[in-house]
Structures are given as structure tokens and as C-alpha cells.
Design a protein around this motif. Structure first.
Motif, PDB file in Angstrom:
ATOM      1  N   PRO A 105       1.972  -6.948 -30.068  1.00  0.00           N
ATOM      2  CA  PRO A 105       2.484  -6.098 -28.989  1.00  0.00           C
ATOM      3  C   PRO A 105       1.423  -5.872 -27.922  1.00  0.00           C
ATOM      4  O   PRO A 105       0.232  -5.776 -28.225  1.00  0.00           O
ATOM      5  N   ILE A 106       1.855  -5.781 -26.672  1.00  0.00           N
ATOM      6  CA  ILE A 106       0.894  -5.681 -25.577  1.00  0.00           C
ATOM      7  C   ILE A 106       0.683  -4.234 -25.142  1.00  0.00           C
ATOM      8  O   ILE A 106       1.546  -3.373 -25.320  1.00  0.00           O
ATOM      9  N   ALA A 107      -0.476  -3.992 -24.543  1.00  0.00           N
ATOM     10  CA  ALA A 107      -0.763  -2.709 -23.906  1.00  0.00           C
ATOM     11  C   ALA A 107      -0.113  -2.733 -22.529  1.00  0.00           C
ATOM     12  O   ALA A 107      -0.711  -3.129 -21.542  1.00  0.00           O
ATOM     13  N   ALA A 108       1.147  -2.323 -22.455  1.00  0.00           N
ATOM     14  CA  ALA A 108       1.952  -2.473 -21.237  1.00  0.00           C
ATOM     15  C   ALA A 108       1.739  -1.284 -20.305  1.00  0.00           C
ATOM     16  O   ALA A 108       2.563  -0.384 -20.206  1.00  0.00           O
ATOM     17  N   PHE A 109       0.623  -1.288 -19.591  1.00  0.00           N
ATOM     18  CA  PHE A 109       0.336  -0.215 -18.644  1.00  0.00           C
ATOM     19  C   PHE A 109       1.333  -0.242 -17.495  1.00  0.00           C
ATOM     20  O   PHE A 109       1.892  -1.286 -17.153  1.00  0.00           O
ATOM     21  N   TYR A 110       1.525   0.913 -16.873  1.00  0.00           N
ATOM     22  CA  TYR A 110       2.420   1.022 -15.725  1.00  0.00           C
ATOM     23  C   TYR A 110       1.941   2.157 -14.834  1.00  0.00           C
ATOM     24  O   TYR A 110       1.081   2.962 -15.216  1.00  0.00           O
ATOM     25  N   HIS A 111       2.485   2.217 -13.618  1.00  0.00           N
ATOM     26  CA  HIS A 111       2.052   3.202 -12.636  1.00  0.00           C
ATOM     27  C   HIS A 111       3.183   3.442 -11.643  1.00  0.00           C
ATOM     28  O   HIS A 111       4.182   2.718 -11.643  1.00  0.00           O
ATOM     29  N   ASP A 112       3.033   4.433 -10.771  1.00  0.00           N
ATOM     30  CA  ASP A 112       4.099   4.812  -9.842  1.00  0.00           C
ATOM     31  C   ASP A 112       4.413   3.688  -8.854  1.00  0.00           C
ATOM     32  O   ASP A 112       5.540   3.204  -8.798  1.00  0.00           O
ATOM     33  N   ASN A 113       3.453   3.291  -8.031  1.00  0.00           N
ATOM     34  CA  ASN A 113       3.660   2.141  -7.153  1.00  0.00           C
ATOM     35  C   ASN A 113       2.327   1.513  -6.790  1.00  0.00           C
ATOM     36  O   ASN A 113       1.293   2.182  -6.737  1.00  0.00           O
ATOM     37  N   CYS A 114       2.363   0.205  -6.563  1.00  0.00           N
ATOM     38  CA  CYS A 114       1.122  -0.571  -6.432  1.00  0.00           C
ATOM     39  C   CYS A 114       0.691  -0.791  -4.994  1.00  0.00           C
ATOM     40  O   CYS A 114      -0.405  -1.326  -4.751  1.00  0.00           O
ATOM     41  N   GLY A 115       1.534  -0.456  -4.006  1.00  0.00           N
ATOM     42  CA  GLY A 115       1.159  -0.660  -2.626  1.00  0.00           C
ATOM     43  C   GLY A 115       1.242  -2.090  -2.154  1.00  0.00           C
ATOM     44  O   GLY A 115       0.747  -2.424  -1.082  1.00  0.00           O
ATOM     45  N   GLY A 116       1.860  -2.961  -2.940  1.00  0.00           N
ATOM     46  CA  GLY A 116       2.052  -4.342  -2.516  1.00  0.00           C
ATOM     47  C   GLY A 116       1.434  -5.382  -3.415  1.00  0.00           C
ATOM     48  O   GLY A 116       1.814  -6.553  -3.361  1.00  0.00           O
ATOM     49  N   ILE A 117       0.489  -4.977  -4.261  1.00  0.00           N
ATOM     50  CA  ILE A 117      -0.135  -5.915  -5.194  1.00  0.00           C
ATOM     51  C   ILE A 117      -0.700  -5.127  -6.365  1.00  0.00           C
ATOM     52  O   ILE A 117      -1.323  -4.082  -6.168  1.00  0.00           O
TER      53      ILE A 117
ATOM     54  N   PHE B 102      -7.619   1.945  -0.432  1.00  0.00           N
ATOM     55  CA  PHE B 102      -7.766   2.700   0.808  1.00  0.00           C
ATOM     56  C   PHE B 102      -8.843   2.100   1.712  1.00  0.00           C
ATOM     57  O   PHE B 102      -9.685   1.311   1.285  1.00  0.00           O
ATOM     58  N   THR B 103      -8.783   2.499   2.984  1.00  0.00           N
ATOM     59  CA  THR B 103      -9.840   2.231   3.952  1.00  0.00           C
ATOM     60  C   THR B 103     -10.414   3.570   4.396  1.00  0.00           C
ATOM     61  O   THR B 103      -9.759   4.618   4.259  1.00  0.00           O
ATOM     62  N   ILE B 104     -11.629   3.555   4.931  1.00  0.00           N
ATOM     63  CA  ILE B 104     -12.292   4.769   5.411  1.00  0.00           C
ATOM     64  C   ILE B 104     -12.665   4.574   6.871  1.00  0.00           C
ATOM     65  O   ILE B 104     -13.247   3.542   7.243  1.00  0.00           O
ATOM     66  N   SER B 105     -12.334   5.563   7.697  1.00  0.00           N
ATOM     67  CA  SER B 105     -12.678   5.511   9.122  1.00  0.00           C
ATOM     68  C   SER B 105     -13.325   6.818   9.538  1.00  0.00           C
ATOM     69  O   SER B 105     -12.962   7.895   9.052  1.00  0.00           O
TER      70      SER B 105
ATOM     71  N   ALA C 177       4.228   4.958  -0.802  1.00  0.00           N
ATOM     72  CA  ALA C 177       3.808   3.577  -0.564  1.00  0.00           C
ATOM     73  C   ALA C 177       2.617   3.544   0.389  1.00  0.00           C
ATOM     74  O   ALA C 177       1.725   2.696   0.260  1.00  0.00           O
ATOM     75  N   GLU C 178       2.590   4.466   1.359  1.00  0.00           N
ATOM     76  CA  GLU C 178       1.458   4.613   2.262  1.00  0.00           C
ATOM     77  C   GLU C 178       1.119   6.089   2.365  1.00  0.00           C
ATOM     78  O   GLU C 178       2.012   6.953   2.318  1.00  0.00           O
TER      79      GLU C 178
ATOM     80  N   PHE D 266      -8.913   8.718   5.411  1.00  0.00           N
ATOM     81  CA  PHE D 266      -8.595   7.707   4.403  1.00  0.00           C
ATOM     82  C   PHE D 266      -7.148   7.283   4.615  1.00  0.00           C
ATOM     83  O   PHE D 266      -6.253   8.129   4.620  1.00  0.00           O
ATOM     84  N   ASN D 267      -6.919   6.001   4.797  1.00  0.00           N
ATOM     85  CA  ASN D 267      -5.581   5.457   4.885  1.00  0.00           C
ATOM     86  C   ASN D 267      -5.361   4.555   3.674  1.00  0.00           C
ATOM     87  O   ASN D 267      -6.132   3.613   3.452  1.00  0.00           O
ATOM     88  N   GLY D 268      -4.336   4.875   2.884  1.00  0.00           N
ATOM     89  CA  GLY D 268      -4.184   4.179   1.620  1.00  0.00           C
ATOM     90  C   GLY D 268      -2.775   3.729   1.333  1.00  0.00           C
ATOM     91  O   GLY D 268      -1.818   4.053   2.050  1.00  0.00           O
ATOM     92  N   ARG D 269      -2.665   2.990   0.253  1.00  0.00           N
ATOM     93  CA  ARG D 269      -1.390   2.466  -0.225  1.00  0.00           C
ATOM     94  C   ARG D 269      -1.308   2.664  -1.731  1.00  0.00           C
ATOM     95  O   ARG D 269      -2.314   2.591  -2.442  1.00  0.00           O
ATOM     96  N   GLY D 270      -0.092   2.891  -2.206  1.00  0.00           N
ATOM     97  CA  GLY D 270       0.137   2.982  -3.645  1.00  0.00           C
ATOM     98  C   GLY D 270      -0.282   4.300  -4.257  1.00  0.00           C
ATOM     99  O   GLY D 270      -0.960   5.114  -3.642  1.00  0.00           O
TER     100      GLY D 270
END
Length: 399
Positions: free
Chosen positions: A205-217, A329-332, A252-253, A340-344
Motif C-alpha cells: 500500500p502506498i503513502a497516498a498524500f493529498y492536499h487542497d490544491n496544487c496551483g497547477g503542478i 510564491f514570489t516575493i516583491s 488557487a491564487e 507575496f504572490n502565491g498559488r495553491g
């Protein structure tokens, strides 16, 4: 969701699937010395009967259990169950009651209670699925995918608290478990259809991790935690070739602005800058294979290179919430600080829950969803004897 570790990943290779019941520590994040218990049809305490309601108090290393007949002292451990084989409700002051099935093993140590719920595997999987998904309206295929992922994780990680005498705690450290009082009918139906199914890799059996959303990848597991490379937990593009599956997710963003002085105080408390040093520069200097931040540079009088995972934890703790929802995320620089502008949202490893929702809406089956997020795995089913045992006490949940 649960935190990965090198120990968990390596243990997967040594597991079999012979499990029909689990031991879950309830109220693991609470320090409690007294609870009130009620049960459908009345309570059975060890070999004796009691009224419908009892109060259990920890007295040093013994349990004081009181019902309508007065006080009774039992040895340090007591087993309690519903006489009708249905639900037990746990009540404590100023907290919502918790209802579950199976039976409870309660012990006392230094005036504190430890409550372990022993219940069938399938009931536990149903309870954690409900707790992990909240009130989202899931398509049946995405719901079945989540149930299979949760069951797979349970089978792969069931020795997590072995030294403490139970399999899992009821917090996100393992998988959140809120009891069985509010299981929706669509969850029950999805559970019946996917009964006993789990994902395996090389027969385990696998360690099937999961999360809310990945932001595209999604993220590769070795980029997030210190563990070996796992073939089925590598970075996966969350697209159908044109659109991102999870782009409709509420998070998502995201965007967060932090005043420079607040960040300086945060970094000072973390020991990343000292004394009167100014915060001169803050930027991502390394990214991993899924383009998430891997290392952040904090420049004061002395440069400091901080792992992005630790950076996110420290920022969130300082600002009292998940202001940085992921390391994607990116930092400006701004006039007064940094943005901070981020995804996921989440660690990004394994199944993207919002991506799975959209895949189901577009007509993908739960088997196809699981193949997408856990490539190279095989969908299997527990042996029938194990399944019979795993569902033998589930009548109060599924009916």
C-alpha cells in the motif's frame, strides 16, 4: 493533512494489508481530566452494565466512573461500549460533543485521560474522509478517489503511533478524524462502491498524500520532506493540456502583504537577524522541480539562507494564520515592506483535491484520477476476510 517522514516512507515497503480495526486516540490535542459519556441503548463498562450516562474522571492513575448508582473505582484501564452496538457520545465542558462507534479504551495517567477508540477500518476511513473534506460538494468520482487515497494512507502508515499504543491520533498529524456523527449519504454510497480498494506499488500500500490544491503542478515528495525519491509521488502537471484542473479553487491564487517592520520582528524572533540589523533584501534564490520556493535569502548585515518550508512556518506562526498558503510564491519589494504572490494551498504532494473535483466534472473516473496523481500505482482490494471484519460493526453508519 498528515506530515511525511523518512520513517513513514520506508515503512511502506514492509507493510502487509492484514488490518480490519484501527486504534485512534481521540481528543489528542486536548488535556482533559473528565468526560461525560452517553450511548445508544446504554453503556457497557468492561463486563458490567451502567446507565445511559456516566462521568469518567482521572484520579492520578485510576479512573473514577460515576453513574446514577454512585461512585465506582475501576483499575487504570476501562473498556466502554454501547450495549446496542451503536454510537457513543463524548461530552466535555464548553466543547462540541464527539460521537463515534466501536468501543473506547480509557486510561488515566497523572490525572489526565487518554481515550482510544477501537473501530472498524472502513468506519474510520469514512470518518476521516468527512473530516478532511469538510462541506465541499464532491462529485462521486472525486469522492471515491479521496476515499481510496485515504484508505491507502491508513494501510501504509498504521504503525505511526505504535510506541504510544495506538495506530493514529485524530489530528492532521495523521488524518483528521471528527467521529461519525454527521456522515452524509453521498459519502456512504461512495464508500460502498469503493469498498476495500487501495493503491499499491510493488505489492505494498502506498503513502497516498493529498492536499487542497496544487496551483497547477504537484510537488515531488523529496522536494518537500527529507525522504527518498518515491516514483508515485513525483511532480505532475495538473492540466488537461490547455486548462489547469484546480484553477477554480478558492485559493488557487493568493496575495499577502507584510510591513517591513513586522517581518524584521518576525526574523529577529526566529534568530535570522540580530540586534538592530536592518532587513535589506528578501528574495527566493532557489526553486525545486515544481517551481516552488526551495530556499529564501534574508539579507541584513549577514546573509541568511532559510529553507522555504521553514520560512513559511515561521511567517504563518508570526501572523497567526496561513498567510503563506504554500511555498509556491514570489516575493516583491513594496514601499513599506514585501508582498507575496502565491498559488495553491498545502504541501502539494500527491492528489490535488480541487484538481480531482474538476477532473470528475470533466468526466474522468476515479481510477483515472488516481492514475493521474499517483502514476505507476495499481488499484487493489483488501482480501474478503479482512473486508468482512472491517465492516462487521458498520451497520449503524451505512444504514
Amino acid at each position: 493533512m498528515a506530515v511525511a517522514s523518512t520513517v513513514l516512507i520506508s515503512r511502506v515497503c514492509a507493510q502487509d494489508t492484514a488490518i480490519s480495526t484501527v486504534r485512534v486516540r481521540l481528543l489528542a490535542n486536548e488535556t482533559i481530566s473528565q468526560i461525560t459519556l452517553q450511548a445508544y441503548g446504554g453503556l457497557r463498562i468492561s463486563a458490567e452494565r451502567a446507565k445511559d450516562e456516566v462521568v469518567v474522571t482521572a484520579c492520578d492513575n485510576q479512573l473514577d466512573i460515576r453513574d446514577a448508582h454512585g461512585p465506582k473505582i475501576i483499575q487504570p484501564v476501562a473498556n466502554l461500549a454501547s450495549r446496542a452496538g451503536r454510537w457513543i457520545e463524548i461530552q466535555r465542558p464548553k466543547k462540541a460533543p464527539r460521537r463515534t462507534v466501536g468501543w473506547l479504551q480509557i486510561s488515566a495517567r497523572n490525572g489526565k485521560l487518554q481515550i482510544i477508540n477501537v473501530l472498524p477500518l472502513e468506519t474510520y476511513v469514512l470518518g476521516i474522509t468527512e473530516a478532511e473534506l469538510g462541506s465541499l460538494d464532491f462529485n462521486p468520482e472525486s469522492l471515491k478517489a479521496q476515499i481510496v487515497a485515504s484508505r491507502s494512507y491508513v494501510l501504509a502508515s498504521r504503525w505511526r503511533h505504535r510506541k504510544e499504543g495506538y495506530n493514529f491520533c485524530d489530528t492532521p498529524h495523521c488524518q483528521a478524524f471528527g467521529g461519525t456523527s454527521s456522515i452524509r449519504s453521498n459519502f456512504k454510497l461512495a464508500m460502498q462502491i469503493s469498498r476495500g480498494q487501495y493503491l499499491s506499488y510493488k505489492g505494498k500500500p502506498i503513502a497516498a498524500f493529498y492536499h487542497d490544491n496544487c496551483g497547477g503542478i504537484t510537488a515531488a515528495v523529496q522536494d518537500v520532506w527529507k525522504c527518498p525519491t518515491v516514483p508515485y509521488l513525483q511532480s505532475v502537471s495538473d492540466t488537461n493540456g490547455t486548462d489547469t484542473f484546480c484553477q477554480s479553487a478558492p485559493r488557487a491564487e493568493w496575495h499577502f502583504e507584510a510591513p517591513g517592520q513586522q517581518l524584521r520582528m518576525c526574523f529577529l524572533r526566529a534568530g535570522w537577524i540580530v540586534g538592530l540589523d536592518a532587513l535589506d533584501t528578501l528574495r527566493v534564490i532557489r526553486r525545486n522541480s515544481s517551481h516552488r520556493a526551495h530556499q529564501v535569502l534574508i539579507q541584513s548585515n549577514q546573509p541568511r539562507w532559510v529553507p522555504a518550508k521553514e520560512f513559511r512556518q515561521v511567517i504563518n506562526r508570526h501572523f497567526h494564520g496561513e498567510v503563506l498558503k504554500s511555498t509556491f510564491f514570489t516575493i516583491s519589494k513594496t514601499k513599506d515592506g514585501y508582498e507575496f504572490n502565491g498559488r495553491g494551498w498545502g504541501h502539494g504532494v500527491g492528489l490535488c483535491q480541487w484538481g480531482a473535483i474538476e477532473m470528475a466534472r470533466e468526466g474522468y473516473t476515479y481510477q483515472e484520477i488516481l492514475d493521474h496523481y499517483y502514476p505507476g500505482t495499481t488499484l487493489e482490494r483488501l482480501p474478503e476476510p479482512a473486508m468482512l471484519a472491517a465492516t462487521s460493526q458498520n451497520h449503524s453508519i451505512f444504514n
